[in-house]
Design a protein around this motif. Structure first.
Motif, mmCIF file in Angstrom:
data_model
loop_
_atom_site.group_PDB
_atom_site.id
_atom_site.type_symbol
_atom_site.label_atom_id
_atom_site.label_comp_id
_atom_site.label_asym_id
_atom_site.label_seq_id
_atom_site.Cartn_x
_atom_site.Cartn_y
_atom_site.Cartn_z
ATOM 1 N N SER A 250 0.336 6.979 -6.878
ATOM 2 C CA SER A 250 -1.144 7.344 -7.126
ATOM 3 C C SER A 250 -0.954 9.065 -7.086
ATOM 4 O O SER A 250 -0.494 9.305 -6.143
ATOM 5 C CB SER A 250 -2.096 6.736 -6.236
ATOM 6 O OG SER A 250 -3.257 7.214 -6.245
ATOM 7 N N GLU B 1 -7.052 11.385 -5.278
ATOM 8 C CA GLU B 1 -7.142 11.659 -3.793
ATOM 9 C C GLU B 1 -7.458 10.418 -2.888
ATOM 10 O O GLU B 1 -7.242 10.142 -1.812
ATOM 11 C CB GLU B 1 -8.291 12.831 -3.629
ATOM 12 C CG GLU B 1 -8.332 13.225 -2.059
ATOM 13 C CD GLU B 1 -9.361 14.497 -2.050
ATOM 14 O OE1 GLU B 1 -9.722 14.708 -0.820
ATOM 15 O OE2 GLU B 1 -9.747 15.003 -2.819
ATOM 16 N N HIS B 2 -8.421 9.671 -3.650
ATOM 17 C CA HIS B 2 -9.143 8.295 -3.174
ATOM 18 C C HIS B 2 -8.708 7.324 -3.987
ATOM 19 O O HIS B 2 -9.596 6.850 -4.955
ATOM 20 C CB HIS B 2 -10.677 8.480 -2.850
ATOM 21 C CG HIS B 2 -11.075 9.496 -2.025
ATOM 22 N ND1 HIS B 2 -10.777 9.416 -0.654
ATOM 23 C CD2 HIS B 2 -11.799 10.747 -2.291
ATOM 24 C CE1 HIS B 2 -11.341 10.692 -0.106
ATOM 25 N NE2 HIS B 2 -11.726 11.484 -1.224
ATOM 26 N N ALA B 3 -7.584 6.701 -3.959
ATOM 27 C CA ALA B 3 -6.912 5.845 -4.998
ATOM 28 C C ALA B 3 -7.776 4.300 -4.906
ATOM 29 O O ALA B 3 -8.293 4.007 -3.905
ATOM 30 C CB ALA B 3 -5.517 5.448 -4.631
ATOM 31 N N GLU B 4 -8.118 4.132 -6.228
ATOM 32 C CA GLU B 4 -9.121 2.958 -6.675
ATOM 33 C C GLU B 4 -7.997 1.665 -6.476
ATOM 34 O O GLU B 4 -8.511 0.384 -6.482
ATOM 35 C CB GLU B 4 -9.663 2.869 -7.865
ATOM 36 C CG GLU B 4 -10.760 4.178 -7.788
ATOM 37 C CD GLU B 4 -11.642 4.103 -8.781
ATOM 38 O OE1 GLU B 4 -12.347 4.847 -9.067
ATOM 39 O OE2 GLU B 4 -11.048 3.366 -10.034
ATOM 40 N N ASN C 250 0.841 3.917 -2.971
ATOM 41 C CA ASN C 250 0.535 5.468 -2.735
ATOM 42 C C ASN C 250 1.248 6.500 -2.960
ATOM 43 O O ASN C 250 1.118 7.502 -3.441
ATOM 44 C CB ASN C 250 0.158 5.543 -1.424
ATOM 45 C CG ASN C 250 -1.109 4.953 -0.866
ATOM 46 O OD1 ASN C 250 -2.087 4.543 -1.534
ATOM 47 N ND2 ASN C 250 -1.360 4.708 0.516
ATOM 48 N N GLU D 11 0.839 -1.386 -0.201
ATOM 49 C CA GLU D 11 -0.138 -0.157 -0.082
ATOM 50 C C GLU D 11 0.701 1.059 0.108
ATOM 51 O O GLU D 11 0.428 2.281 -0.789
ATOM 52 C CB GLU D 11 -0.773 0.103 1.301
ATOM 53 C CG GLU D 11 -1.970 1.056 1.132
ATOM 54 C CD GLU D 11 -2.963 1.227 2.338
ATOM 55 O OE1 GLU D 11 -3.721 2.047 2.456
ATOM 56 O OE2 GLU D 11 -3.078 0.303 3.222
#
Length: 244
Positions: free
Chosen positions: A81, A84-87, A78, A74
């Motif tokens: 990415s 803002e809200h990574a899929e 991140n 993770e």
């Protein structure tokens, strides 16, 4: 394949692709999110590899992609990415190279810096039959992540040209039309066999060299006290009108 270290050579390459310089050097760019991944798989764009966060269900990918799939911890995901809200899904795609126009209608972005405007223009170009988007005079990079998201997948399906081909277009008989507040209504320019519409930045407008080659000047009639439209909206309206 699971990647757990930031020193991994693939991870270093992917991270470098957040910068224009390395996207250009490697001829690669990053696409992020489920929708854009699907759009890429349904196009003729070449997907080099797919990168998943460790808790992402790979079944979503394996249904449509048979190439290399990498799994990232993770924290590492991140770092790549930009959402803002990574899929939890990224893919690395190869740029397509175009140098000659393929359609009768072309949109030229002349010094457009805003990625949102550029993405809107690409999306509208596909919607209104403009097969080519030409980026020139120090525009935003068309493979900037915000441009890609703003295009909603259209960037995979139209020709993105970053070379200087104005001379070629002139020889092929394109009429060059610039957008400006002091022009004629777009309706007066319908019926041209080959059209190249030039949209400049909101800050500086169309550049002097583009004005010098223009065959006509288009404006969009407006009411009220509105002085101007942003570049994305103005280009979209113009392309829609010329496609009627």
């Amino acid at each position: 394949m699971l990647i757990e270290s930031s020193q991994n050579s693939n991870f270093k390459l992917w991270k470098s692709l957040r910068k224009k310089k390395y996207r250009k050097e490697n001829n690669l760019f990053i696409v992020e999110g489920k929708k854009l991944f699907r759009e890429a798989t349904f196009s003729d764009i070449l997907i080099n590899s797919v990168i998943l966060k460790e808790d992402f269900n790979p079944d979503f990918v394996e249904e449509v992609f048979k190439g290399k799939i990498y799994i990232l911890k993770e924290q590492l995901f991140n770092e790549l990415s930009e959402m803002e809200h990574a899929e939890g899904i990224l893919c690395i795609c190869e740029k397509k190279t175009f140098s000659i126009s393929t359609g009768s209608k072309v949109i030229i972005l002349d010094g457009i810096k805003d990625p949102g405007n550029a993405g809107t223009i690409i999306r509208s170009a596909e919607a209104f039959g403009f097969k080519d988007c030409i980026f020139m005079n120090d525009c935003v990079d068309p493979y900037n992540s915000k441009v890609i998201r703003g295009s909603m997948g259209s960037i995979f399906r139209i020709n993105i040209i970053e070379e200087e081909i104005i001379g070629k277009l002139k020889k092929e008989g394109y009429s060059f039309l610039i957008l400006d507040m002091r022009g004629k209504a777009v309706s007066e320019f319908k019926g041209l066999k080959k059209t190249a519409v030039i949209i400049g930045s909101e800050a500086h407008g169309v550049s002097a060299d583009m004005r010098n080659i223009a065959d006509g000047v288009i404006s969009i009639p407006m009411e009220g006290k509105v002085e101007s439209l942003n570049a994305g909206i103005a280009a979209s309206i113009t392309m829609y009108e010329l496609n009627k």
